[in-house]
Design an enzyme around this catalytic site. Structure first.
Site, PDB file in Angstrom:
ATOM      1  N   TYR A  95      37.761  43.008  51.731  1.00 30.17           N
ATOM      2  CA  TYR A  95      38.723  41.944  51.995  1.00 30.17           C
ATOM      3  C   TYR A  95      39.677  42.288  53.143  1.00 30.17           C
ATOM      4  CZ  TYR A  95      37.313  39.739  47.587  1.00 30.17           C
ATOM      5  OH  TYR A  95      36.607  39.132  46.570  1.00 30.17           O
ATOM      6  N   LYS A 101      30.567  51.812  42.724  1.00 32.41           N
ATOM      7  CA  LYS A 101      29.121  51.848  42.942  1.00 32.41           C
ATOM      8  C   LYS A 101      28.814  53.061  43.809  1.00 32.41           C
ATOM      9  CE  LYS A 101      24.974  50.025  42.479  1.00 32.41           C
ATOM     10  NZ  LYS A 101      24.270  50.068  41.176  1.00 32.41           N
ATOM     11  N   ASP A 130      27.679  47.031  38.388  1.00 34.16           N
ATOM     12  CA  ASP A 130      26.624  46.208  37.806  1.00 34.16           C
ATOM     13  C   ASP A 130      26.456  46.498  36.320  1.00 34.16           C
ATOM     14  OD1 ASP A 130      25.829  48.734  38.687  1.00 34.16           O
ATOM     15  OD2 ASP A 130      23.755  48.147  39.034  1.00 34.16           O
ATOM     16  N   ASP A 188      37.897  41.833  41.884  1.00 37.77           N
ATOM     17  CA  ASP A 188      37.838  40.373  41.891  1.00 37.77           C
ATOM     18  C   ASP A 188      36.770  39.889  40.912  1.00 37.77           C
ATOM     19  OD1 ASP A 188      38.348  37.776  42.583  1.00 37.77           O
ATOM     20  OD2 ASP A 188      37.657  37.935  44.645  1.00 37.77           O
TER      21      ASP A 188
END
Length: 372
Positions: free
Chosen positions: A141, A211, A244, A268
């Site tokens: 972002y 991740k 995930d 988010d």
């Protein structure tokens, strides 16, 4: 003059509806404040070419906190098409004012409590009480993006990254690049804030969302920073999970999670998932918090098709007002709002359409105010 100066930013669509509802509750509390209206949103983009005018930026420099309604955001081309004719073709580029606000005022903490209030027919499971700390100024972002991609950037990437090899001969307009930027400072302060919150509020576990098994550099930095910070909080368990896998485990075992902390994009995603588990965006409040300023908002969009109908659920905005009072040191009043919200939800006599009822935005606000 009130004790507190509050920037009042309704924004777009249903923003005014839910802010009117929040004001009913704040007024019933006799909250000592001066509310100052600020211009922000799609209307000002269309007629001025700036959704976050400089006058509103100046206002935010001189208040104690802000309450924000909702914002409309559209892709770049659609945004340009809606500009006033005299502004078209001048190189103006739309960017979300709330994202700009977070970066300009360094509102690095996005705090999103997700609590299943007893009696809410929309609860996924009872007893869920998760708090999400989302880094608010960096990561994908940050807004460092390229399309077309400058030739010199391609050359630098070709020279410094073997992984860029498949893309080096693409023409500039055949691909786009977004930079994921995580800094040590940014990672440290959001993770530190999560652990401090856990300690202050008797929370027992902080889960770091990442991740790092694939995005090794940026997410690796975030995860390693968490491991270092955790050493100073021996009473709090450090947990970590790939983004995930976490979306699966949150649905399967939501009670296993307490405080979650994540870089911007993952934060988010998981905060919206957590919000849905406790009733949806009509219950999801949020605080954008820095050292000198904090801006509180519901996390839902502007829902233009409902604008002015006073149909939508105002509880998210009322709980955002509760967060604002907490931040301003008005803890008794903040607790009173939450208790009133909990009572109305548990009774089930007043429900907006999303809860299966027929009550209006204002009727919900009045019901909550009546419990104060």
């Amino acid at each position: 003059m009130g004790k507190h100066k509050i920037a009042w930013l309704p924004g777009d669509g249903i923003g005014k509806d839910v802010m009117d509802a929040a004001k009913i509750v704040l007024d019933r509390l006799d909250f000592d404040a001066e509310y100052i209206h600020g211009d922000i949103g799609w209307e000002f983009w269309c007629k001025e070419g700036d959704a976050f005018p400089q006058r509103t930026i100046e206002l935010l420099k001189n208040v104690d906190a802000a309450l924000f309604g909702a914002i409309t955001s559209k892709p770049v081309k659609a945004a340009e098409e809606e500009l006033a004719p005299e502004l078209k073709g001048k190189g103006l580029s739309y960017r979300s004012p709330i994202v700009r606000m977070r970066q300009l005022f360094d509102l690095y903490i996005c705090l999103r409590p997700c609590k299943a209030y007893e009696g809410n027919p929309l609860n996924y499971k009872e007893g869920i009480d998760i708090v999400v700390f989302r880094e608010n100024t960096e990561d994908l972002y940050a807004g460092v993006e390229f399309n077309p991609v400058p030739k010199e950037l391609s050359e630098v990437l070709s020279k410094n990254s073997k992984q860029f090899e498949p893309f080096k001969n693409l023409s500039p307009d055949e691909f786009a690049i977004s930079c994921k930027i995580n800094t040590k400072k940014g990672s440290y302060r959001i993770i530190k804030a999560a652990f401090e919150y856990a300690r202050k509020n008797g929370r027992k576990k902080v889960t770091v969302v990442h991740k790092a098994n694939v995005v090794r550099m940026t997410d690796g930095l975030f995860l390693e920073t968490a491991k270092e910070i955790a050493k100073d909080y021996p009473e709090i368990t450090l947990d970590d999970a790939n983004i995930d896998a976490l979306t699966m485990w949150l649905l399967k075992n939501p009670h296993n999670y307490d405080v979650l902390v994540a870089p911007n994009l993952y934060g988010d995603i998981i905060s919206d998932l957590c919000a849905q588990m406790v009733g949806g965006l009509g219950f999801a409040c949020s605080g954008n918090i820095g050292e000198k300023l904090a801006v509180f908002e519901p996390t839902h969009g502007s829902a233009p098709k409902y604008a002015g109908q006073y149909k939508v659920n105002p509880i998210a905005t009322i709980l955002a007002a509760k967060m604002m009072l907490e931040w301003l040191g008005e803890k008794d009043k903040a607790d009173a709002i939450e208790n009133a919200v909990a009572k109305v939800i548990k009774e089930g006599k007043v429900r907006t359409y999303d809860m299966g009822g027929k009550n209006s935005t204002i009727e919900m606000a009045e019901a909550i105010a009546s419990k104060l």
